[in-house]
Design a protein around this motif. Structure first.
Motif, mmCIF file in Angstrom:
data_model
loop_
_atom_site.group_PDB
_atom_site.id
_atom_site.type_symbol
_atom_site.label_atom_id
_atom_site.label_comp_id
_atom_site.label_asym_id
_atom_site.label_seq_id
_atom_site.Cartn_x
_atom_site.Cartn_y
_atom_site.Cartn_z
ATOM 1 N N ASN A 150 13.147 14.249 -25.240
ATOM 2 C CA ASN A 150 13.073 12.813 -24.970
ATOM 3 C C ASN A 150 13.955 12.018 -25.913
ATOM 4 O OD1 ASN A 150 11.336 12.802 -22.804
ATOM 5 N ND2 ASN A 150 9.524 12.886 -24.104
ATOM 6 N N HIS A 159 17.184 9.786 -24.990
ATOM 7 C CA HIS A 159 17.204 8.366 -25.283
ATOM 8 C C HIS A 159 18.536 7.936 -25.897
ATOM 9 C CE1 HIS A 159 16.033 4.698 -27.645
ATOM 10 N NE2 HIS A 159 15.622 4.396 -26.439
ATOM 11 N N GLU A 175 7.067 10.507 -24.805
ATOM 12 C CA GLU A 175 8.143 9.551 -24.533
ATOM 13 C C GLU A 175 8.518 8.772 -25.788
ATOM 14 O OE1 GLU A 175 9.853 8.766 -21.696
ATOM 15 O OE2 GLU A 175 8.956 10.531 -20.750
#
Lengths: 310, 550
Positions: free
Chosen positions: A48, A52, B143
């Protein structure tokens, strides 16, 4: 002149492109990553994070994305300071480095030139030796040692100036002295030697013969030509001083730009490395360009463009 | 010529103008911050007699988002701006904080926390169970990618969710009612109340965070629930926090204001301390010897160990006797006394001092010295080991450390001992931190320097580093018995038994000797005479709740 500027501008763009590319390659060639922490994170988290910051894309995509960010002057978020973008960091740090740098440059130029002129006029006199002794000291004492000593004397022992941080004009005095002393010494020595050379020229004798006042001879006739070597080094000097000096900013706890250069590399903070490099190199190149132009104006014998010369 | 001159003047003028505009804007900024400081200064002078503590944070806090600010630069202040369910007290043990009490189920798996009625956010909102569910779910959200997430693996479903396999709905977190928060754990975790004092477990004001996801980035949007609140934050320069009048225990808080500078140079920090700009300071390395005896020095232990790792996959360290021989040739006393010189304790085990078992005995004292400097024994073991491996001559050994003056000095001392006591010549090599860490993780080093700083106050935090394939292992060492002991300790509900398992595990570690401990860490600070009550926990964060300045 215009053609020359246009040509130089193109060369400047190519230079920056080369610098950007080299930085990009070198940066990814050093081992380690911004997310390299003692304790491993889960693979999902790692993926992740990489996604990003687009670190999961193939290199050429990352490179193109990077070029895009330069053109739009939006370098994205810092990895180490997640709440700030690189633009935030530059916007915060550069005005402070610029302020410190400009004041230091002005102090260095004025005091350096004055010291140089006095030394040249009193050639081989006591004042000359004294001025040059100061200059040699200024060149040979590293500014970080001078800085520590200044703090020790003015802040700790005499308690007349603040030791560090950046909150009032009073706080500027010590860092400016520490930063300006080295360049001042260089300028003083350059001014002195070229002044000595100029003063022996025929046109100065002519001016003397005409009965002009010594003041007028020095400032109107001699100084302008004597400053050529000084102008030469101004470009690099300016860029170096204005974009922040890591060591002095660290010692005086000045929130300038200097630390980002070094810390971003230690942290593998890719966006900040690229942002500061592009910013610094663009600044340096522009400074050198301005110096070249100033050069041609100061000395008309130097033609900037060959065709113009013909 | 004249034309040339005028162009020059124009250029100069442009430059000066540019400079002036730059200066103006810089001046404006200065004025702004000047005004701000002006007001605070006014505020200070109005209520003269205000207690303002001046501290140094070194650098800009990484983040005031609780799980993101997982480092000392963020903790020092964040721990005083916010508060979790528990807070470590002056004795470094967890006390009731935002939670006034809790019930633990008999199997040790369910914790029901009762949040204080008067636990409020600095904006006046109630601190609710929902705020905790929200914050802890975020901590584990893959996340978000927080490096502190591993601390939440004690919570049921935590590891699965963080690894992208589970979902937030399966987490053992439940807001029973507005002020009751229930947590279900994976296994009974005797030290859970200690773990949750870590800033990663601070609540987040859900209403504020949902309206402004970057609420923690600036002083005027920051909502605190701790003893202090953030009043000003000049990024990369300084920040100020003032007493939080909404804090449930505000009568205990004595300071009115804490000002944090960001001075990242110990010499300057010390000079500012000397000139009166700071109330505390670290000690510059060069002055350590002179200053250590001064009355102003405060030494607190830090839970952490400096040590060297053998790579058991590289010759000659596949042999346990050779590992032991080298370990016994490291003279910890010499290093602490003459090299690091900050009053540290020599390390003869891996778990540092300060952890008490259920009967009140210190872990380190109970488990004793597991490795000692003994050149005679070392020589003998080396010979035996070399014979076992059929070496006539020891393969070349390189000791690698991450670049720093201190690390270099310690490595040189070790190098000298090996040469004098064992007749072994080793090569020293240094590397920049990030490169070093990557190589160490990839098991490229032979013998390398390391340090461990505890994340929470339990020996298991130290010991689980060396289970097979842990990212903290980095020695290639793997031992079934050890893995089993650690796994059992993590499942064990009976505290007595759990500590027995940990004692045994550490002994196994030192029978196999994949590491050589050097010293336990200290936190050494200078405090002005009028400053009192600053508490520094061994796990690294500090408390200003009880601090005072007269």
């Amino acid at each position: 002149m215009l053609r020359y500027i246009a040509k130089r501008f193109l060369i400047m763009l190519v230079t920056i492109l080369i610098i950007v590319t080299l930085t990009f390659v070198l940066m990814h060639a050093i081992p380690g990553s911004p997310f390299n922490q003692e304790r491993g994170t889960s693979e999902a988290v790692q993926a992740n994070l990489e996604a990003h910051y687009h670190l999961d894309e193939p290199m050429y995509i990352q490179y193109l994305l990077y070029l895009k960010s330069i053109v739009t002057f939006d370098f994205g978020p810092s990895i180490k300071q997640p709440t700030s973008t690189v633009n935030d960091l530059l916007g915060r740090g550069f005005p402070i480095s610029l302020e410190l740098g400009l004041v230091s440059v002005i102090v260095a130029i004025i005091s350096g030139i004055l010291l140089g002129i006095i030394a040249a006029l009193r050639h081989n006199g006591i004042i000359d030796y004294a001025a040059m002794a100061i200059a040699v000291l200024g060149i040979s004492i590293p500014n970080f040692i001078l800085a520590t000593q200044l703090i020790q004397s003015f802040a700790v022992t005499w308690k007349i100036l603040p030791a560090a941080t950046w909150s009032s004009p009073k706080h500027m005095i010590l860092p400016v002295i520490a930063l300006a002393t080295g360049p001042m010494a260089i300028i003083a020595r350059l001014t002195r030697s070229s002044m000595l050379e100029v003063l022996t020229q025929d046109y100065i004798k002519m001016a003397r013969a005409k009965g002009l006042s010594p003041y007028k001879i020095v400032f109107k006739h001699a100084l302008k030509n004597a400053l050529m070597p000084v102008v030469t080094i101004l470009g690099t000097l300016l860029a170096g001083i204005l974009t922040g000096t890591f060591v002095l900013e660290k010692i005086f706890a000045i929130p300038g730009m200097g630390k980002y250069f070094v810390e971003s590399i230690n942290n593998r903070d890719y966006p900040v490395i690229m942002g500061t490099t592009v910013f610094y190199s663009a600044f340096l190149i522009i400074m050198l360009f301005l110096v070249d132009i100033a050069y041609g104006i100061l000395d008309p014998r130097i033609k900037l463009h060959k065709k113009e010369a013909e | 010529m004249k034309k040339g001159l005028s162009i020059l003047f124009v250029l100069l003028a442009v430059f000066v103008l540019a400079a002036c505009t730059a200066n103006e804007s810089a001046g404006e900024e200065d004025q702004d911050s000047g005004d701000q400081t002006g007001t605070t200064e006014e505020g200070t002078s109005e209520n003269s007699g205000d207690k303002v503590l001046r501290l140094n944070n070194g650098v800009e806090p990484t983040s005031f988002d609780p799980p993101e600010g997982f480092d000392a630069a963020s903790w020092q202040s964040l721990n005083n701006l916010m508060e979790g369910l528990t807070r470590l007290g002056q004795d470094h043990k967890p006390q009731a904080a935002t939670a006034e009490s809790w019930d633990i189920s008999d199997d040790g798996l369910e914790y029901t926390f009762h949040i204080r009625d008067n636990a409020k956010w600095s904006n006046g909102d109630d601190v609710t169970a929902d705020d905790f569910v929200y914050a802890w779910t975020r901590l584990l959200d893959p996340e978000e990618g927080f490096s502190s997430a591993f601390l939440g693996y004690f919570i049921q479903g935590g590891e699965a969710f963080n690894s992208g396999e589970g979902s937030a709905d399966d987490l053992g977190l439940e807001a029973v009612d507005e002020k009751t928060f229930k947590v279900t754990l994976e296994a009974p975790t005797g030290f859970f109340l200690n773990v949750i004092s870590n800033p990663a477990f601070f609540p987040v004001n859900k209403a504020v965070a949902e309206e402004n996801p970057e609420w923690y980035a600036e002083a005027d949007t920051f909502v605190a629930n701790g003893p202090f609140k953030l009043s000003e934050w000049n990024h990369d320069s300084d920040f100020t926090m003032v007493k939080n009048d909404q804090y449930w225990d505000k009568d205990t808080v004595k300071l009115d204001e804490v000002h944090w500078a960001m001075v990242n140079e110990t010499n300057t920090e010390y000079q500012m301390f000397e000139s009166g700009d700071l109330d505390t300071s670290e000690i510059p390395a060069d002055l350590a010897e002179d200053l250590l005896d001064s009355d102003q020095v405060v030494i607190d232990p830090q839970a952490g160990t400096q040590f060297y790792r053998f790579n058991v996959n590289k010759e000659p360290f596949q042999n346990v006797k050779i590992r032991k021989a080298l370990a016994m040739a490291v003279n910890q006393d010499e290093i602490v006394e003459y090299v690091t010189k900050k009053g540290e304790k020599p390390a003869r085990g891996f778990v540092s001092y300060g952890f008490e078992d259920p009967s009140g005995n210190d872990f380190r004292e109970t488990n004793g010295d597991l490795v000692e400097y003994d050149p005679e024994q070392a020589k003998k073991l080396l010979e035996e080991g070399m014979e076992e491996e059929g070496y006539d001559e020891l393969p070349p050994i390189t000791l690698t450390y991450n670049t720093s003056d201190d690390n270099k000095k310690i490595a040189e001392t070790v190098q000298q001992r090996f040469q004098q006591d064992l007749g072994i010549e080793i090569t020293l090599e240094n590397a920049e931190w990030n490169v070093f860490l990557q190589d160490q993780k990839d098991l490229k080093h032979q013998l390398s320097r390391s340090s461990f700083l505890a994340d929470y106050g339990d020996p298991i935090n130290f010991l689980e580093s060396f289970v097979t394939d842990s990212s903290m292992n980095r020695t290639g060492w793997s031992n079934e018995k050890y893995d089993d002991l650690i796994a059992r300790a993590k499942e064990e509900a009976d505290e007595e038994k759990r500590w027995e398992l940990m004692y045994e595990a550490e002994k196994v570690l030192f029978e196999e000797m994949p590491i050589v401990p050097v010293n336990f860490y200290n936190q050494v600070f200078l405090h002005k005479d009028n400053v009192s009550g600053i508490v520094r926990h061994p796990v690294g964060y500090m408390e200003l709740k009880w601090a005072d300045k007269n």
